[in-house]
Motif scaffolding. Structure first.
Motif, PDB file in Angstrom:
ATOM      1  N   LEU A   1       0.825  -1.209   0.000  1.00  5.02           N
ATOM      2  CA  LEU A   1       0.000   0.000   0.000  1.00  5.02           C
ATOM      3  C   LEU A   1       0.860   1.262   0.000  1.00  5.02           C
ATOM      4  O   LEU A   1       0.503   2.261  -0.620  1.00  5.02           O
TER       5      LEU A   1
ATOM      6  N   LYS B   1       1.623   2.162  -3.366  1.00  3.36           N
ATOM      7  CA  LYS B   1       0.406   2.394  -4.169  1.00  3.36           C
ATOM      8  C   LYS B   1       0.054   1.173  -5.018  1.00  3.36           C
ATOM      9  O   LYS B   1      -0.517   1.284  -6.105  1.00  3.36           O
ATOM     10  N   GLU B   2       0.396  -0.007  -4.532  1.00  2.48           N
ATOM     11  CA  GLU B   2       0.053  -1.267  -5.195  1.00  2.48           C
ATOM     12  C   GLU B   2      -1.161  -1.876  -4.521  1.00  2.48           C
ATOM     13  O   GLU B   2      -1.500  -1.520  -3.393  1.00  2.48           O
ATOM     14  N   ASP B   3      -1.805  -2.817  -5.209  1.00  4.32           N
ATOM     15  CA  ASP B   3      -2.932  -3.525  -4.609  1.00  4.32           C
ATOM     16  C   ASP B   3      -2.421  -4.439  -3.509  1.00  4.32           C
ATOM     17  O   ASP B   3      -1.327  -5.001  -3.596  1.00  4.32           O
TER      18      ASP B   3
ATOM     19  N   THR C   1      -3.532   8.875  -2.658  1.00  2.00           N
ATOM     20  CA  THR C   1      -4.440   7.842  -2.149  1.00  2.00           C
ATOM     21  C   THR C   1      -3.836   6.474  -2.414  1.00  2.00           C
ATOM     22  O   THR C   1      -3.002   6.290  -3.298  1.00  2.00           O
ATOM     23  N   THR C   2      -4.302   5.505  -1.645  1.00  2.00           N
ATOM     24  CA  THR C   2      -3.815   4.143  -1.807  1.00  2.00           C
ATOM     25  C   THR C   2      -4.881   3.167  -1.335  1.00  2.00           C
ATOM     26  O   THR C   2      -5.743   3.504  -0.538  1.00  2.00           O
TER      27      THR C   2
ATOM     28  N   ALA D   1      -3.284   8.183   1.712  1.00  2.00           N
ATOM     29  CA  ALA D   1      -2.131   7.381   2.121  1.00  2.00           C
ATOM     30  C   ALA D   1      -1.713   7.680   3.556  1.00  2.00           C
ATOM     31  O   ALA D   1      -1.296   6.772   4.288  1.00  2.00           O
TER      32      ALA D   1
END
Length: 193
Positions: free
Chosen positions: A56, A59-61, A100-101, A108
């Motif tokens: 996160l 910014k990854e799933d 955002t994440t 974030a």
């Protein structure tokens, strides 16, 4: 001076990693203050959180619930310590706490406070459940009190926090950490049954 999220995560990890290292195998089935988890399940949950919140930060799933059993390996305590270091590093990357994440598109900075809270509160949960001492970093507690006061209503709706635990005298004489624990639905005086 206000600490950044990476510094706060390092301070929290420095308090929680020794607790995780101190969890004896015979206590893995023990009850915790987090009623839905025994020690093994809570340690596994915290491990999964630490791994996924690295993603996160980038910014990854994330992949909650579908990962491996982190406690299946004999050296899981050392692996947890290494993942905590990786978590601190991930949140130290410039911009990690910006934008955002996550699938919900949360800020974030809020997501960073969520993992900070898990490291701190679940560190206490595990310490209480296994008879260890736990003293959080005061700067971490101060930061979380502000952040969790705003997050609490949503967290309760989502089932992440229980109902606020009532403190004697409305919390007037309670320590900041006791107030934080109560905010998340925990009884600061919880002891092992």
């Amino acid at each position: 001076m206000t600490k950044n999220i990476s510094d706060l995560l390092r301070a929290a990890a420095e308090r929680t990693v020794p607790v995780v290292r101190g969890v004896p195998d015979e206590k893995l089935p023990a009850t915790t203050p987090c009623a839905e988890y025994d020690v093994r399940a809570l340690a596994g949950h915290l491990f999964e959180v630490v791994v996924n919140f690295q993603r996160l930060a980038a910014k990854e799933d994330s992949a909650f619930g579908g990962g491996p059993d982190h406690l299946a390996e004999a050296a899981w305590r050392d692996a947890f310590a290494a993942e905590c270091e990786a978590l601190v590093t991930a949140w130290a990357v410039p911009g990690a706490d910006q934008g955002t994440t996550g699938a919900m598109g949360m800020p974030a900075a809020v997501v960073g406070r969520m993992v900070l809270g898990d490291l701190t509160v679940h560190g206490w949960d595990l310490a209480r459940a296994t008879g260890q001492e736990y003293a959080p970093d005061p700067a971490v507690v101060d930061d979380l009190l502000d952040a969790f006061a705003e997050l609490a209503p949503t967290a309760r709706t989502m089932g992440a926090f229980g109902a606020e635990h009532p403190l004697p005298d409305g919390g007037a004489g309670a320590s900041p950490f006791d107030r934080l624990l109560a905010l998340t639905g925990r009884d600061p005086d919880w002891t092992r049954p």
